[in-house]
Design an enzyme around this catalytic site. Structure first.
Site, PDB file in Angstrom:
ATOM      1  N   ARG A  19      54.124  52.972  89.562  1.00  0.00           N
ATOM      2  CA  ARG A  19      53.572  52.699  88.215  1.00  0.00           C
ATOM      3  C   ARG A  19      54.653  52.182  87.264  1.00  0.00           C
ATOM      4  NH1 ARG A  19      49.366  57.854  88.166  1.00  0.00           N
ATOM      5  NH2 ARG A  19      47.579  56.674  88.991  1.00  0.00           N
ATOM      6  N   ARG A 156      52.306  41.408  90.624  1.00  0.00           N
ATOM      7  CA  ARG A 156      51.724  42.603  89.991  1.00  0.00           C
ATOM      8  C   ARG A 156      50.438  43.013  90.702  1.00  0.00           C
ATOM      9  NH1 ARG A 156      47.724  45.978  87.824  1.00  0.00           N
ATOM     10  NH2 ARG A 156      48.616  47.101  86.078  1.00  0.00           N
ATOM     11  N   LYS A 167      48.251  56.472  97.270  1.00  0.00           N
ATOM     12  CA  LYS A 167      47.087  57.319  96.990  1.00  0.00           C
ATOM     13  C   LYS A 167      46.493  57.860  98.292  1.00  0.00           C
ATOM     14  CE  LYS A 167      45.871  55.199  92.592  1.00  0.00           C
ATOM     15  NZ  LYS A 167      44.931  54.288  91.861  1.00  0.00           N
ATOM     16  N   ASN A 193      41.919  55.288  87.816  1.00  0.00           N
ATOM     17  CA  ASN A 193      42.468  56.278  86.890  1.00  0.00           C
ATOM     18  C   ASN A 193      42.318  55.705  85.485  1.00  0.00           C
ATOM     19  OD1 ASN A 193      44.227  57.707  85.136  1.00  0.00           O
ATOM     20  ND2 ASN A 193      45.301  58.533  86.947  1.00  0.00           N
ATOM     21  N   GLU A 197      44.710  53.385  82.837  1.00  0.00           N
ATOM     22  CA  GLU A 197      44.280  52.064  82.360  1.00  0.00           C
ATOM     23  C   GLU A 197      44.258  52.004  80.830  1.00  0.00           C
ATOM     24  OE1 GLU A 197      41.287  51.312  86.175  1.00  0.00           O
ATOM     25  OE2 GLU A 197      40.735  50.558  84.206  1.00  0.00           O
ATOM     26  N   THR A 276      43.714  43.950  90.902  1.00  0.00           N
ATOM     27  CA  THR A 276      44.596  44.936  91.543  1.00  0.00           C
ATOM     28  C   THR A 276      43.767  45.964  92.310  1.00  0.00           C
ATOM     29  OG1 THR A 276      46.217  44.662  89.764  1.00  0.00           O
ATOM     30  CG2 THR A 276      46.410  46.651  91.118  1.00  0.00           C
ATOM     31  N   GLU A 280      43.472  47.073  96.199  1.00  0.00           N
ATOM     32  CA  GLU A 280      43.556  48.472  96.658  1.00  0.00           C
ATOM     33  C   GLU A 280      42.425  48.791  97.631  1.00  0.00           C
ATOM     34  OE1 GLU A 280      44.870  50.080  92.293  1.00  0.00           O
ATOM     35  OE2 GLU A 280      44.521  51.635  93.790  1.00  0.00           O
TER      36      GLU A 280
HETATM   37  C1  LIG Z   1      47.421  50.796  89.725  1.00  0.00           C
HETATM   38  C2  LIG Z   1      46.676  51.912  89.775  1.00  0.00           C
HETATM   39  O1  LIG Z   1      45.391  51.924  90.227  1.00  0.00           O
HETATM   40  C3  LIG Z   1      44.318  51.516  89.357  1.00  0.00           C
HETATM   41  C4  LIG Z   1      44.643  50.216  88.736  1.00  0.00           C
HETATM   42  C5  LIG Z   1      45.357  50.192  87.582  1.00  0.00           C
HETATM   43  C6  LIG Z   1      45.943  48.898  87.090  1.00  0.00           C
HETATM   44  O2  LIG Z   1      45.699  47.859  87.751  1.00  0.00           O
HETATM   45  O3  LIG Z   1      46.672  48.927  86.069  1.00  0.00           O
HETATM   46  C7  LIG Z   1      45.578  51.374  86.825  1.00  0.00           C
HETATM   47  C8  LIG Z   1      45.002  52.555  87.215  1.00  0.00           C
HETATM   48  C9  LIG Z   1      44.053  52.615  88.333  1.00  0.00           C
HETATM   49  O4  LIG Z   1      42.726  52.537  87.861  1.00  0.00           O
HETATM   50  C10 LIG Z   1      47.214  53.232  89.348  1.00  0.00           C
HETATM   51  O5  LIG Z   1      46.548  54.246  89.623  1.00  0.00           O
HETATM   52  O6  LIG Z   1      48.313  53.235  88.733  1.00  0.00           O
END
Ligand SMILES: C=C(O[C@@H]1C=C(C(=O)O)C=C[C@H]1O)C(=O)O
Length: 288
Positions: A19, A156, A167, A193, A197, A276, A280
């Site tokens: 993150r 990114r 995860k 999450n 976000e 993103t 995932e």
């Molecule tokens: C990247 C993640 O997975 C998801 C995607 C996110 C994003 O693209 O910024 C943020 C939170 C999650 O909903 C994360 O959990 O950090």
């Protein structure tokens, strides 16, 4: 930790570290957008066949396509795309001239590459609100900045693979059940999450507000110039030169911005985050 060192064999995937990498990439993306926003849209560089490339008679793409391909060709030779977090927009790139590096293997084998989505999202949804309409002939500069934006956005978005792997490792049973059921809706809900976000979008607006401000250099404003403690005639002075007034470089709302804040937030909310998360889910579905 703002980057992942994929050469470290014993570095475990940590969601927090990943993150932090995404937070750092926010800066890269915002500044790349600011650089592109200097120029007008220069739409002709996106028109297929608008520019003849005598050295490439079989090439029939746009000027941007040509510049992106040539950029990736040279980057491939310095082994950019052997790095686990780098994904090209083009196929059939030359082999590296440098020897292969022994990267840690965090991901399961996959060929996930959503750069066709990244490029169409950038050209169709971002560029028109990023740059003023028209043509200022800065075709080369515009294309170089476009490539930087595309590469940063691609990096990114494809980090979603590492996020998904981290995860999965944190809760393999729950993810495996949903993967085996091919329940993409439940998978999306499990990996989402909302708090992360929401914080991201707030942080992003603040960053765009700060990074996007025009800085009025001291030499650009009529600062009261310091003068000697006594004037030429020996009279004491208050240490300023009253004839020079400070010229504000700000606009009516107090700041002149180089980028539209709403556009940056919308880019992430409507495109970067959903793409993103698509990466995932696509990655997790391979993990059955
Ligand atoms: C990247 C993640 O997975 C998801 C995607 C996110 C994003 O693209 O910024 C943020 C939170 C999650 O909903 C994360 O959990 O950090």
């Amino acid at each position: 930790m703002t980057t992942m060192n994929f050469l470290e064999k014993d570095q475990k995937l940590s969601l927090d570290k990943l993150r932090n990498v995404l937070v750092r990439l926010e800066d890269t993306i915002i500044f790349a957008l600011i650089e592109r926003a200097q120029f007008k849209q220069n739409e002709i560089i996106y028109v297929q066949g608008a520019f003849p490339f005598d050295n490439e008679p079989d090439f029939n793409g746009s000027f941007l396509d040509y510049f992106l391909l040539e950029t990736e060709r040279i980057h491939a030779q310095v082994r950019r795309y052997t790095s686990p977090d780098e994904y090209p927009f083009n196929d059939n790139l030359p082999a590296p001239v440098l020897p292969a590096l022994d990267f840690a293997n965090h991901l399961i084998p996959n060929k996930i590459n959503v750069n066709h989505h990244v490029k169409s999202m950038y050209l169709l949804n971002i560029l028109p609100s990023l740059c003023a309409p028209g043509d200022d002939s800065n075709h080369g500069s515009s294309a170089t900045r476009d490539v930087e934006c595309l590469q940063a956005l691609s990096k990114r978005i494809h980090y979603g693979k590492f996020i998904a792997e981290a995860k999965f490792q944190a809760d393999p049973e729950k993810y495996t059940t949903l993967i085996k059921a091919r329940d993409t809706t439940a998978l999306m809900a499990l990996l989402t999450n909302e708090l992360v976000e929401e914080r991201l979008l707030r942080r992003l607006r603040r960053k765009a507000e700060i990074y996007g401000q025009e800085y009025a250099d001291e030499s650009d404003v009529d600062e009261p110039a310091p003068v000697p403690s006594t004037s030429a005639d020996g009279a004491a002075t208050n240490g300023t030169n009253p004839s020079r007034k400070r010229r504000r470089s700000s606009t009516s709302d107090g700041t002149k911005r180089r980028i539209d804040l709403d556009m940056v937030v919308r880019l992430y909310k409507d495109f970067v985050i959903p793409l993103t998360k698509k990466v995932e889910v696509d990655y997790l579905l391979l993990r059955a």
